[in-house]
Design an enzyme around this catalytic site. Structure first.
Site, PDB file in Angstrom:
ATOM      1  N   ALA A  99       4.633   4.171  -9.889  1.00 54.54           N
ATOM      2  CA  ALA A  99       3.423   4.107 -10.364  1.00 54.54           C
ATOM      3  C   ALA A  99       2.810   5.638  -9.986  1.00 54.54           C
ATOM      4  CB  ALA A  99       2.377   2.512 -10.073  1.00 54.54           C
ATOM      5  N   TYR A 100       2.675   5.802  -9.553  1.00 55.26           N
ATOM      6  CA  TYR A 100       1.716   7.231  -9.115  1.00 55.26           C
ATOM      7  C   TYR A 100       1.724   8.117 -10.511  1.00 55.26           C
ATOM      8  CZ  TYR A 100       1.591   5.528  -4.848  1.00 55.26           C
ATOM      9  OH  TYR A 100       1.307   5.117  -2.915  1.00 55.26           O
TER      10      TYR A 100
END
Length: 315
Positions: A52-53
């Site tokens: 998700a980063y």
């Protein structure tokens, strides 16, 4: 840098982890390269990212450096799955299919055939726990992950997940839990830390600097180049820009002045040496910021300073 066992497993990690949440968005390839090189040269091994980063760009940037800038065997590579953007909105999905497909995508972005530690990024009520945990078993049995863990689970959730994995021979024992922990947020001491100790989980502490507030940079305002000055992270940081947090920060600054250290080094050493903590995970925007964190390796806080900080930051 000292190495510690991750929970009740044979995996050894540095007692300071390098976080990469800003990589590929606020931290460019040059700063990322400098961070990774200086971290590994200092003896650091644990490098933490997530699918998700920066919508996968953190993994891509890290993957471009592993094997080229530092040898793959010199890092303990950790990533997470279960959170991601879908049509511009954050989506939580810890179903077996989504987790495993996310892992495969992470491996492609990282350019590796396995990760050393794969973590479920968050709990999700919408998916049976046994289904989520079965994805961890499959990741290990297929060779895509060497060890597995959880992240952002409450105390009872951590205990339930760890106990489930230990209940039947053949399931993969959880190695760790990754949770927020700092002098500004000691909530995990009530249930998460006792659950981790009872079930053999190593604890990786994210945001050990109180989302940057414990560095003292916000004492007189919001610096233009800080996270609080960005639309993406302003609310994330502002949660700790209250009166209680300010009193804790002032105590850290006084301790740092008396010890001839930086507030960052005092706050980081406090978390690192808390009972049950394996490693704090520090996310720096620049290599210069990381350098100060690396200098905390030799810092040992006097008992009276630790006790004073415990007292002023108690919930």
């Amino acid at each position: 840098m000292q190495q510690r066992s991750l929970g009740a497993t044979g995996l050894r990690v540095s007692r300071l982890g390098l976080g990469t949440m800003t990589w590929g968005r606020d931290t460019d390839e040059h700063e990322a390269r400098d961070q990774l090189v200086s971290f590994v040269e200092a003896g650091g091994t644990l490098v933490d990212t997530a699918a998700a980063y920066a919508d996968g760009h953190s993994e891509e940037l890290l993957g471009s450096l592993i094997g080229d800038v530092v040898p793959r065997d010199d890092v303990v590579l950790a990533t997470k799955a279960g959170l991601g953007l879908h049509k511009g909105r954050l989506r939580v999905d810890t179903s077996r299919g989504r987790l495993l497909s996310t892992l495969d995508a992470s491996l492609r972005r990282l350019g590796v055939d396995h990760v050393d530690l794969w973590q479920v990024h968050t709990w999700h009520d919408g998916v049976p726990l046994e289904e989520t945990l079965s994805a961890l078993d499959l990741a290990v049995s297929s060779g895509r992950a060497s060890y597995v863990g959880i992240s952002n689970y409450s105390g009872w959730q951590s205990a339930q997940a760890a106990t489930w994995q230990r209940a039947v021979p053949g399931r993969t024992v959880l190695a760790s839990t990754q949770v927020e922990y700092s002098l500004l947020n000691r909530g995990i001491e009530h249930e998460v830390l006792p659950a981790a100790e009872a079930t053999g989980l190593g604890v990786l502490a994210w945001s050990p600097l109180g989302r940057g507030v414990l560095t003292g940079k916000y004492r007189t305002g919001t610096p233009a180049d800080s996270r609080a000055a960005t639309s993406q992270f302003s609310s994330f940081v502002e949660a700790y820009l209250d009166e209680r947090s300010a009193s804790v920060v002032e105590a850290v600054v006084r301790a740092a002045d008396g010890l001839d250290l930086s507030p960052l080094q005092v706050a980081l050493a406090w978390v690192r040496d808390r009972p049950g903590v394996t490693a704090p995970v520090v996310g720096a925007r620049t290599a210069a910021q990381l350098a100060s964190a690396l200098e905390s390796e030799d810092v040992v806080l006097p008992a009276e300073i630790t006790a004073a900080l415990d007292d002023v930051s108690a919930d």
